[in-house]
Design an enzyme around this catalytic site. Structure first.
Site, PDB file in Angstrom:
ATOM      1  N   ALA A  77      61.627  15.480-101.827  1.00  0.00           N
ATOM      2  CA  ALA A  77      62.868  15.591-101.061  1.00  0.00           C
ATOM      3  C   ALA A  77      62.595  15.602 -99.563  1.00  0.00           C
ATOM      4  O   ALA A  77      63.291  14.936 -98.789  1.00  0.00           O
ATOM      5  CB  ALA A  77      63.625  16.847-101.481  1.00  0.00           C
ATOM      6  N   ASP A  78      61.591  16.354 -99.146  1.00  0.00           N
ATOM      7  CA  ASP A  78      61.232  16.396 -97.732  1.00  0.00           C
ATOM      8  C   ASP A  78      60.864  15.015 -97.200  1.00  0.00           C
ATOM      9  O   ASP A  78      61.377  14.557 -96.172  1.00  0.00           O
ATOM     10  CB  ASP A  78      60.033  17.321 -97.527  1.00  0.00           C
ATOM     11  CG  ASP A  78      60.434  18.758 -97.243  1.00  0.00           C
ATOM     12  OD1 ASP A  78      61.586  18.988 -96.850  1.00  0.00           O
ATOM     13  OD2 ASP A  78      59.589  19.642 -97.421  1.00  0.00           O
TER      14      ASP A  78
END
Length: 397
Positions: free
Chosen positions: A170-171
């Protein structure tokens, strides 16, 4: 080690990087590697209790995330620090930030205020859950987004419970989407002459990366289950045991299946009525796995990889990270990039995984220590030595 030449692709751009941890730095790193003047603005050492969230300054994560940037320390709790930032904003092309929305507003970094300072500025905001909505003020971290975005529900062996991915999906995805949005906004600015607000979040990025898994639900109403190391709807596609380990197989189409049966030395399986279609093979996956692994247990992984390559069947080894960089194709691609650091010596970091024929990315300078470029940047802004000394004395830098 000779000093690499910086890329010229984005050399006319100035980017203010007010981010930390991973998603925001990933976005800013793309611009830095392609030659933009990226100024990493951070608190003076010891002021921010969370300044080491990416590990020690000379550690692997910081070295990989912040190369090619210049560092300016500013105490944004002081009026002088805020004034210096406003002077930088007036001449910047991009400002990348990942503050909570209320913090951004308190610092005067909301889009409306920034647009008044510099109508051409593009603000890139990367948050946990979005700039509006019921979760806008929640702190967001990668694993939380993996869980809320559905990824942990489809990762892992069936029935074992949710499993996180071994990387910050996600990052990293939010950083990439932020950079894509910024590049779109830059292109649009060539027509309108105006900046705009680019927004993405860890939650949105994670859902976007789910792709066909969430489309399966949105289009057909089916909730995808865990499939372990098997492909969700094709077989034999996944991890298969050999005599000395495991390999990945990618047998999807009928042509692959026929070729794979030949590589196994069992060509008759290609026309076996139990397995002669994708649907039949999927329905019979447990028994087909037993059959295939019985055959593959007679030879080592290297044998089967060679057999698959000769038969044009997609297959590959499963490497530990050290073995990744021993692979001849990885070495040929040159994604491990060397850089010399004045304190820790010669190291390698991960290069950009995209190539341009005329203006490729380049890793020219290592991650700076906090405030390494204070004198240089403030001099560019017109401060003399006495003024800079005064800023330091009052704790503004």
């Amino acid at each position: 080690m000779p000093r690499p030449t910086p890329s010229t692709a984005l050399e006319r751009l100035r980017v203010l990087d007010l981010t930390r941890v991973r998603a925001g730095p990933t976005c800013a790193r793309i611009f830095a590697d392609f030659g933009a003047d990226v100024i990493k603005i951070e608190s003076p050492p010891g002021l921010d209790p969370n300044e080491n969230m990416s590990g020690p300054r000379h550690g692997y994560d910081m070295q990989n995330l912040h190369r090619n940037k210049r560092s300016l320390t500013l105490n944004l709790k002081t009026e002088s620090g805020k004034a210096i930032l406003r002077r930088l904003i007036a001449d910047a092309d991009l400002l990348v930030e990942n503050f909570r929305p209320d913090v951004k507003e308190r610092l005067g970094l909301d889009f409306e205020t920034l647009h008044q300072l510099n109508p051409r500025l593009i603000l890139v905001s990367i948050s946990g859950f979005g700039q509006s909505g019921p979760y806008r003020l929640r702190a967001g971290f990668d694993q939380i987004a993996q869980g809320m975005g559905g990824m942990m529900s489809v990762t892992g062996l069936p029935g074992q419970g949710p499993v996180r991915a071994g990387i910050a999906v996600a990052d990293s995805a939010a950083g990439l989407y932020g950079a894509i949005g910024a590049l779109v906004a830059l292109q649009e600015r060539t027509v309108s002459g105006k900046g705009q607000w680019v927004q993405t979040s860890l939650l949105e990025a994670q859902i976007g990366m789910m792709d066909f898994q969430v489309a399966r639900y949105l289009v057909e109403g089916k909730v995808p289950p865990q499939a372990g190391n098997d492909h969700p709807y094709a077989t034999p596609m996944g991890v298969y045991a050999t005599r000395d380990g495991h390999i990945n197989l990618g047998v999807g189409a009928e042509g692959h299946w026929r070729s794979f049966c030949g590589a196994l030395g069992r060509p008759e399986l290609a026309t076996d009525p139990r397995y002669d279609s994708v649907e039949k093979r999927f329905a019979a996956r447990p028994e087909l796995r037993v059959l295939i692994e019985e055959i593959m247990s007679t030879q080592d992984s290297a044998y089967w990889l060679d057999a698959c390559e000769k038969a044009s069947v997609p297959a590959g080894p499963i490497y530990t990270v050290d073995a990744v960089f021993d692979d001849p194709q990885v070495q040929h691609l040159g994604i491990a990039q060397p850089i010399s650091h004045p304190a820790i010596g010669d190291i390698r970091v991960v290069g950009q995984p995209v190539s341009l024929s005329r203006t490729p990315a380049s890793i020219a300078t290592p991650t700076p220590d906090a405030g390494d470029h204070n004198l240089e940047i403030l001099t560019e802004l017109g401060f003399d030595e006495a003024a800079i000394a005064g800023l330091k004395a009052e704790g503004a830098i």
